[in-house]
Enzyme design. Structure first.
Site, short mmCIF file in Angstrom:
data_model
loop_
_atom_site.label_atom_id
_atom_site.label_comp_id
_atom_site.label_asym_id
_atom_site.label_seq_id
_atom_site.Cartn_x
_atom_site.Cartn_y
_atom_site.Cartn_z
N ASP A 274 -1.08 6.58 -5.13
CA ASP A 274 -2.09 7.60 -5.43
C ASP A 274 -1.54 8.63 -6.41
OD1 ASP A 274 -3.89 6.67 -3.16
OD2 ASP A 274 -2.05 7.15 -2.07
N GLU B 73 0.26 -0.43 -4.76
CA GLU B 73 -0.82 0.56 -4.87
C GLU B 73 -0.21 1.92 -4.53
OE1 GLU B 73 -4.09 3.21 -3.25
OE2 GLU B 73 -2.19 2.60 -2.37
N HIS C 239 0.83 -1.21 0.00
CA HIS C 239 0.00 0.00 0.00
C HIS C 239 0.87 1.26 0.00
CE1 HIS C 239 -2.99 2.74 2.26
NE2 HIS C 239 -3.45 2.60 1.04
N GLU D 51 -4.22 4.34 -7.98
CA GLU D 51 -5.42 5.00 -7.47
C GLU D 51 -5.47 6.44 -7.99
OE1 GLU D 51 -6.27 5.17 -3.22
OE2 GLU D 51 -7.88 6.58 -3.67
N HIS E 234 -0.76 11.67 -1.86
CA HIS E 234 -2.07 11.29 -1.32
C HIS E 234 -2.94 12.49 -0.95
CE1 HIS E 234 -4.97 9.91 1.74
NE2 HIS E 234 -4.92 8.73 1.16
O1 G3P Z 1 -6.63 2.05 -2.92
C1 G3P Z 1 -6.95 1.68 -1.63
C2 G3P Z 1 -6.58 2.70 -0.59
O2 G3P Z 1 -5.34 3.27 -0.89
C3 G3P Z 1 -7.62 3.75 -0.44
O3 G3P Z 1 -7.38 4.66 0.59
O4 G3P Z 1 -6.64 6.79 1.52
O5 G3P Z 1 -5.05 4.91 1.43
O6 G3P Z 1 -5.71 6.09 -0.64
P1 G3P Z 1 -6.14 5.66 0.72
MG MG Z 2 -4.65 4.88 -2.14
#
Ligand code: G3P
Ligand code: MG
Length: 250
Positions: A39, A37, A10, A112, A52
């Site tokens: 952002d 993953e 993540h 994302e 993020h």
């Molecule tokens: O993509 C899943 C997760 O990353 C969503 O929440 O706030 O960590 O981007 P966040």
């Molecule tokens: Mg995310």
């Protein structure tokens, strides 16, 4: 339904490195991860940056906001110092830098789309186009496991991504799964539902799988919980604890 890796790091390297940095990708690799993953948000001049929060203050210092700052100014901001002295000097990466690193290292990407308010369609379309161009060969070859998966909480961003580059697959991110999830997912041409594991139930998981969608959860940091949701039929999840939950976790 889910040709992708089961366990995904993540925000780059989870909590083992500053989020959404190249150091995070390096940390993921060090723990054996080849799936990530992260952002992506647009700068003022419409360039995708890996970050993020729209507002400065948490991972980068100062006052201001990503959608009001030029990409070249974001790209020299320190995104590592907040995490710890050894990471001082880590930069806010361009999305294209993340693509280059992931292609060189064979890392699969769940991108994302994280639009700042008011930039939903622009962000979705930009990310989809850039991803399609970078993965044109993989898309032409038709190997789904080699193609990144876009995801977003924003219906509008995903609709724009669908229109700009329909061949780049989309996952619909939902914190709580609403009653009309299937109609929305169908409209988006989504291949997967991404959801908060805290609100998932075995019944919902079964319904999503029965409808033919991949099912991905965020953010699972407890191995016992991870085993539980995998038994419910969850196909994959992202984790911050890449040290506790490795890429071969079962
Ligand atoms: O993509 C899943 C997760 O990353 C969503 O929440 O706030 O960590 O981007 P966040
Ligand atoms: Mg995310």
């Amino acid at each position: 339904m889910w040709p992708y890796p089961k366990i995904v790091a993540h925000r780059g390297g989870g909590t083992l490195a500053p989020e959404n940095t190249i150091a995070g990708l390096r940390a993921g690799l060090a723990y054996g991860f080849r799936a990530v993953e992260f952002d992506v948000m647009l700068s003022q001049d419409g360039i995708g940056m890996v970050i993020h929060d729209p507002e400065f203050g948490r991972t980068v210092t100062g006052h201001g906001a990503v959608p009001h700052t030029l990409a070249r100014d974001l790209a020299v901001m320190d995104a590592g110092r907040w995490y710890g002295a050894p990471f001082k000097g880590e930069r806010v990466p361009y999305y294209t830098q993340f693509i280059d690193y992931c292609q060189a290292q064979g890392i699969w990407m769940n991108v994302e789309i994280k639009p700042a308010d008011g930039f939903e369609a622009a962000t979705g379309a930009w990310v989809a186009r850039v991803t399609r161009d970078a993965y044109a060969a993989e898309i032409a070859a038709g190997d789904p496991a080699a193609i990144p998966l876009l995801s977003s909480f924003s219906f509008e961003a995903l609709a724009a991504a669908r229109d700009a580059a329909p061949d780049v697959p989309r996952g619909y991110l939902l914190d709580r799964i609403p009653a009309d999830w299937e109609a929305q997912a169908r409209q988006l041409g989504a291949v997967a539902i991404h959801t908060n594991h805290k609100h998932l139930t075995p019944t919902l998981a079964a319904a999503i799988k029965a409808a033919g969608y991949g099912l991905f959860c965020y953010t699972v940091n407890d191995p016992a919980r991870a085993r539980e949701i995998l038994l419910w039929g969850v196909d994959g999840f992202c984790t911050d604890r890449i040290d506790l939950i490795g890429p071969a976790f079962t």
